[in-house]
Write a protein that holds these residues in place. Structure first.
Motif, PDB file in Angstrom:
ATOM      1  N   TRP A   1      -2.510  -6.516  -5.059  1.00 47.59           N
ATOM      2  CA  TRP A   1      -3.008  -5.796  -3.875  1.00 47.59           C
ATOM      3  C   TRP A   1      -4.466  -6.163  -3.611  1.00 47.59           C
ATOM      4  O   TRP A   1      -4.860  -6.448  -2.471  1.00 47.59           O
ATOM      5  CB  TRP A   1      -2.861  -4.290  -4.127  1.00 47.59           C
ATOM      6  CG  TRP A   1      -3.191  -3.410  -2.973  1.00 47.59           C
ATOM      7  CD1 TRP A   1      -2.343  -2.976  -1.988  1.00 47.59           C
ATOM      8  CD2 TRP A   1      -4.464  -2.823  -2.679  1.00 47.59           C
ATOM      9  NE1 TRP A   1      -3.010  -2.172  -1.109  1.00 47.59           N
ATOM     10  CE2 TRP A   1      -4.310  -2.063  -1.510  1.00 47.59           C
ATOM     11  CE3 TRP A   1      -5.715  -2.876  -3.294  1.00 47.59           C
ATOM     12  CZ2 TRP A   1      -5.364  -1.356  -0.928  1.00 47.59           C
ATOM     13  CZ3 TRP A   1      -6.768  -2.185  -2.722  1.00 47.59           C
ATOM     14  CH2 TRP A   1      -6.588  -1.429  -1.552  1.00 47.59           C
TER      15      TRP A   1
ATOM     16  N   THR B   1       0.838  -1.202   0.000  1.00 47.24           N
ATOM     17  CA  THR B   1       0.000   0.000   0.000  1.00 47.24           C
ATOM     18  C   THR B   1       0.871   1.250   0.000  1.00 47.24           C
ATOM     19  O   THR B   1       0.648   2.188  -0.775  1.00 47.24           O
ATOM     20  CB  THR B   1      -0.930   0.015   1.238  1.00 47.24           C
ATOM     21  OG1 THR B   1      -1.593  -1.251   1.295  1.00 47.24           O
ATOM     22  CG2 THR B   1      -1.947   1.129   1.155  1.00 47.24           C
TER      23      THR B   1
ATOM     24  N   ALA C   1      -6.072  -7.928  -0.371  1.00 48.66           N
ATOM     25  CA  ALA C   1      -7.076  -7.163   0.386  1.00 48.66           C
ATOM     26  C   ALA C   1      -8.333  -8.000   0.587  1.00 48.66           C
ATOM     27  O   ALA C   1      -8.845  -8.152   1.699  1.00 48.66           O
ATOM     28  CB  ALA C   1      -7.411  -5.860  -0.344  1.00 48.66           C
TER      29      ALA C   1
END
Ligand code: HEM
Lengths: 493, 280
Positions: free
Chosen positions: B80, B48, B84
C-alpha cells in the motif's frame, strides 16, 4: 622550521578530523561493526553458542561478545562526534560569512553565466521595462530589492537564507542524542525486581554487572497481579496493582500494564514479566535405608535438617511448570562431609525417578504458591536530552530537505548601440532544482510575453533545454547522460 | 465482502497494473501508461478499503487493533505504501513511464503475503507488548521509509541499465524512460524522502521502547539493522552532497541500502532473534 612543520601536521590532523572522507569511513565502519554484533552471540549467549573455546576466547578478547559496549565501538561513536564538531567549527563561520555577504554589482553578462538564467532584448525603454520586470518577478518569486545602481537597474531577491543553517541543527541533534545517552549511562541505571503478590521490596537487581544490587530509597508493594487471556490462549494483558511506600506512608497507588508504567521520584517501573514463586511446601521424605517417613515444611532457599538424621535438605529452585510436567522443586540434599546431591522433584508425579535423591524418596504433599510480578526498573535522567535531540533531528532533517535558499537576480541595461534594452534574470536555489527551474521557466515565459522580447544568442541556453525535457520527458533530446557536478557543488568544494 | 477477498483482488489488480505499465514501455505506447495509472489507482482504493475492513473485522472479533501487527499485515501495508508514494510522485512529476517498478514491487509484496508458506493471514490478537498507539506511528513511518527505498532501489537498477543507452527513440524500450540524469534526480528525491521517514520510524520505535521497557535503545537486532540502514543512507547523502558522488555510485549505495532494508525486515525475523520477531 620545526615549528612550521608541527603546525602543518596538526593542521593536517584537523583537516582529517573535519573531512567527509572520515565521515564516510565512520559511517561504513559503524554499519559493518553493528552487522557483526547482530551475527555473533552477544553477552551470556556466547557460552551456549557451540563455538570452540579458542574462538570464544578470540571473540572475548576483541570485545565482540559485548560489541556495542566495547571500548572500540564507543571510540567509533566518539570519532563521529569529533568529526562532526571539528567540521562544524570549520564550516559554520564560513557559512555565516557567506550569508552575511553584501551583494556585488552585476551586469547581464555575468547573470547569463548562471546555470539558470535568461537574457532577452526588447525595444521598450529601460524605464518602461523596469515595472514590468518587477511585476513579473513579484508574481513568480517575490519582491526584488533595488541595489541602487546608476548605470543600470540591478535588483535582487533572496529567500530562505536560514535554510542553509538547518543542517547544523541536524548535526547538533546527533550530538544531543549522544550526550543524553552518555548522561543516562553515567547517572542512570537499569534493573529488575520480582515482587510476590502482597509483598513489598526495595531491592533492585541491576542488569549490568553480575549480582549487582541497589536499594531504592522507598518500597514498592505489589498488591495484586493479574493475567488475562484471549480465547486463543494468548496472553491479553499483564496487570500489577502497585503501591509506593515512602517513609512508611503509602504515597502512590497505581495499576500498571505493559506500555503503561509508573514513575516515582525519577524511577520508572515497567510491567515486564511475571511468574510464580514458592511460598512454602510440605514434603514427605522416606528414608529407604531405615524405612522411616518424615514430614518437613520448608520454603525456598531454606535449609532444614531431616529429622532423626544429620542430613540436610534445601529447596534451591522452583519452577511453576517444568517442561510441561507441572510444578517442580530443585531439591538438594547434603550429608556431612560429602558433596551435595540434587535433582528436580516433580510435585505431580510422585513416581518420577528424579524424586529419589540418595537414599531418600521425596513426595510433595502440599504446595502453596504466590504469583510475583516482574518489573523492569529504570532511572534515566538523560532521556529528556535524547528526546530533545530526536525532536531537533526530525525538524532539522525536514527543514534541511524541504526548505531552500533561493536567490533571483534581475538586471536591466541598454545594449551597446542603445536601440534595445537588455533584460537578464538569473536564479539559484540551494535545493530542489527541478521545482525552482519550473518557476524560473514561468518567469521567463512571462517576461517574454510582457516585454515582447526578442531572444538573443548567448552561450547559455540550459533553461530552454530543461523546459523541452519537462514538456516531453520521455522524448527528451539526446544529451550527455554522464552526470556532472552542478555549479553549486563545484563552488562548495 | 471480506477483507481477505478485497486484498486478493488487489493482488491481481497490481499484477494487471504491472503488465500494463511494462507493455506501455515495451511497445512505447503512451495510452497504456494512462491505463496503468488508472489501474494502480483502482487497486489502491480497493486495497485501502480492504485494510480498513480488516481493521473493523478485528474489532468484531474482539481484538480491536490496527492491521499492522504481523508479517502478513505489514507486507500488505508495505505494498500500500509503495503505491501511495508512487501515485503522489506520478501526480507531482507527471513521470509515468516508471510505473512498472512500484507496481511490480507492490505485486510481489502482495503475492508473497498471500502465497508464501508459513504466512499466517488470520487476524490474531495482539500480545501485550504491542498494545500501544506507538505501534501505529512506528509501523506507518517505517513503512513509508521502506517503501521509498524500495522505489529507489528500482530506480537505481533502471539507472544502471539506462545510463549507457542513448536517448533517441531508435534505442528500444529503455529510451522511452526518463534519461539517466532525470532518473538520478528522481532517485535522490526518493532517498531523501525515505531517509526522513526512516528517521521518524527509528525515533518513534525508540520512544515506544522507552515507554514500554524503559530503554530507548537496546541494540536488539531489528533496531541495529535499521540503524545500519540509516548509516548507509546517511553516507549516501553526504557522499552525494559533499563529494559529488552521483550516478552509478549512488545507485549502488541505494541498492545496498535496500538490501539492508530487506534484511531488517525479513532477515531479522527469520534468521535472528529478538524483540521484534513477531513475524514468525
Ligand atoms: C549521524 C550523523 C549525521 C547525520 C544524521 C547527518 C545528517 C546530515 C544531513 C541530513 C545532511 C544534508 C544532506 C543533503 O544535503 O543531502 C548533512 C549534510 C552535511 N553533513 Fe552531516 N550528518 C551526520 C554526520 C556528519 C558528520 C560526522 C559530518 C562531519 C564532517 C557531517 C558533515 C556534513 C556536511 C559538511 C554536510 C553538508 C552541509 C551543507 O550542505 O552545507 N555530517 N548531514
Amino acid at each position: 622550521m620545526a615549528n612550521e612543520k608541527e603546525k602543518g601536521s596538526s593542521a593536517n590532523i584537523l583537516d582529517w578530523l573535519a573531512s567527509l572522507k572520515l565521515t564516510l569511513f565512520v559511517f561504513f565502519s559503524l554499519a559493518a561493526a553493528s552487522t557483526i554484533g547482530t551475527l555473533l552471540p552477544q553477552g551470556a549467549e556466547l557460552e551456549e553458542s557451540g563455538f570452540s573455546p579458542g574462538t570464544i576466547s578470540l571473540i572475548q578478547s576483541l570485545g565482540l561478545n559485548n560489541l556495542y559496549h566495547s571500548s572500540w565501538f564507543r571510540m567509533l561513536l566518539m570519532l563521529l562526534c569529533v568529526n562532526l564538531l571539528v567540521c562544524t567549527i570549520d564550516r559554520l563561520p564560513k557559512t555565516i560569512k557567506l550569508l552575511r555577504r553584501q551583494e556585488d554589482q552585476f551586469d547581464s553578462n555575468k547573470l547569463s553565466k548562471f546555470g539558470t538564467s535568461a537574457v532577452m532584448a526588447t525595444r521598450m525603454s529601460a524605464e518602461e521595462v523596469r515595472p514590468l520586470v518587477q511585476n513579473a518577478v513579484a508574481e513568480t518569486f517575490g519582491q526584488l530589492k533595488d541595489l541602487g545602481s546608476s548605470a543600470r537597474f540591478c535588483g535582487v531577491l533572496e529567500k530562505g537564507r536560514w535554510s542553509r543553517l538547518m543542517v547544523y541543527g541536524v548535526h547538533a541533534s546527533v550530538i544531543l542524542v549522544v550526550l543524553g545517552a552518555l548522561l543516562g549511562s553515567i547517572v542512570g541505571y537499569k534493573g529488575f525486581m520480582n515482587i510476590p503478590e502482597g509483598e513489598a521490596s526495595d531491592e533492585v537487581e541491576l542488569t549490568v554487572g553480575a549480582h549487582n544490587h541497589l536499594t531504592l530509597p522507598f518500597q514498592v508493594k505489589c498488591d495484586k497481579f493479574e493475567v488475562s487471556f484471549y480465547d486463543t490462549g494468548a496472553p491479553k494483558e499483564f496487570k500489577s496493582d502497585l503501591t509506593i511506600i515512602d517513609n512508611g506512608k503509602e504515597v502512590v497507588k497505581q495499576p500498571i500494564v505493559v506500555n503503561d508504567p509508573l514513575s516515582y521520584n525519577g524511577v520508572t517501573f515497567y510491567q515486564s514479566s511475571y511468574g510464580a514463586t514458592l511460598k512454602h511446601v510440605e514434603l514427605e521424605i522416606k528414608d529407604s535405608n531405615s524405612g522411616k517417613t518424615e514430614k518437613v515444611t520448608t520454603s525456598l532457599q531454606q535449609t532444614v535438617s531431616i529429622p532423626g538424621t544429620d542430613d540436610q535438605i534445601r529447596i534451591s529452585e522452583f519452577q511453576d511448570n517444568l517442561m510441561g510436567f507441572g510444578p517442580a522443586l530443585g531439591v538438594v540434599i547434603s550429608k556431612p562431609a560429602k558433596p551435595a546431591n540434587g535433582s528436580w522433584v516433580l510435585a505431580q508425579k510422585p513416581d518420577f525417578h528424579g524424586n529419589k535423591i540418595l537414599n531418600y524418596q521425596i513426595k510433595v504433599k502440599n504446595i502453596s504458591k504466590a504469583n510475583y510480578t516482574g518489573l523492569q526498573v529504570s532511572r534515566d535522567p538523560g532521556v529528556w536530552v535524547v528526546y530533545m535531540g530526536f525532536t531537533l533531528m526530525l525538524l532539522g532533517i525536514m527543514l534541511t530537505f524541504y526548505s531552500s535558499h533561493n536567490k533571483v537576480w534581475a538586471c536591466i541595461e541598454p545594449n551597446e548601440n542603445g536601440n534595445r534594452t537588455i533584460v537578464a534574470v538569473a536564479g539559484r536555489s540551494s535545493r530542489n532544482a527541478p521545482a525552482f527551474n519550473d518557476k524560473f521557466d514561468e518567469l521567463r515565459d512571462r517576461l517574454n510575453s510582457v516585454l515582447k522580447a526578442e531572444p538573443i544568442k548567448l552561450e547559455q541556453t540550459k533553461p530552454e533545454k530543461a523546459k523541452a525535457e519537462k514538456a516531453r520527458p520521455e522524448k527528451a533530446k539526446a544529451e550527455k547522460t554522464k552526470p556532472g557536478k552542478t555549479k553549486e557543488e563545484k563552488k562548495k568544494k | 465482502m471480506t477483507s481477505s477477498l478485497l486484498l486478493s483482488i488487489t493482488t491481481f489488480i497490481y499484477l494487471l497494473c504491472t503488465v500494463l505499465y511494462v507493455a506501455a514501455v515495451v511497445f512505447r505506447y503512451r495510452p497504456l501508461l494512462f491505463a496503468g495509472t488508472m489501474t494502480a489507482l483502482g487497486g489502491f482504493i480497493i486495497q485501502t478499503a480492504g485494510i480498513i475492513l480488516r481493521w473493523k473485522e478485528s474489532y468484531d472479533m474482539g481484538y480491536g487493533h490496527a492491521p499492522l501487527s504481523n508479517m502478513y499485515e505489514s507486507l500488505v501495508f508495505g505494498a500500500w505504501s509503495i503505491i501511495a508514494i508512487y501515485l503522489v510522485f506520478e501526480w507531482r512529476s507527471r513521470q509515468r513511464a516508471l510505473g512498472f517498478v512500484p507496481a511490480g514491487m507492490a505485486f510481489i509484496a502482495m503475492a508473497y503475503a498471500s502465497f508464501a508458506t508459513g504466512m499466517d493471514a488470520k487476524i490474531q490478537p495482539l500480545v501485550p507488548a504491542l498494545k500501544s498507539n506507538w505501534l501505529i506511528a512506528h509501523v506507518i513511518t517505517c513503512f513509508l521509509g521502506y517503501a521509498a527505498f524500495a522505489v529507489s532501489f528500482g530506480l537505481s537498477m533502471l539507472y544502471l541499465l539506462r545510463k549507457d543507452v542513448k536517448d533517441n527513440p531508435g534505442h528500444g524500450a529503455l529510451a522511452f524512460l526518463p534519461n539517466a540524469r532525470q532518473l538520478d534526480s528522481i532517485n535522490y528525491q526518493m532517498i531523501v524522502f525515505g531517509f526522513l521517514w526512516l528517521s521518524v520510524g527509528i525515533i518513534t520505535g525508540s520512544v515506544w521502547a522507552n515507554s514500554a521497557w524503559g530503554t530507548y535503545w537496546s541494540w536488539d537486532p531489528k533496531e541495529t539493522w535499521s540503524l545500519i540502514t540509516w548509516f548507509i543512507y546517511a553516507a549516501l547523502l553526504h557522499a552525494r552532497t559533499m563529494k559529488g558522488w552521483q550516478g552509478p555510485r549512488v545507485a549502488w549505495l541505494s541498492m545496498i541500502g535496500f538490501a539492508c532494508v530487506l534484511f531488517t525486515y525479513f532477515g531479522v525475523n527469520y534468521l535472528l532473534s529478538g524483540l521484534h520477531s513477531y513475524g514468525r
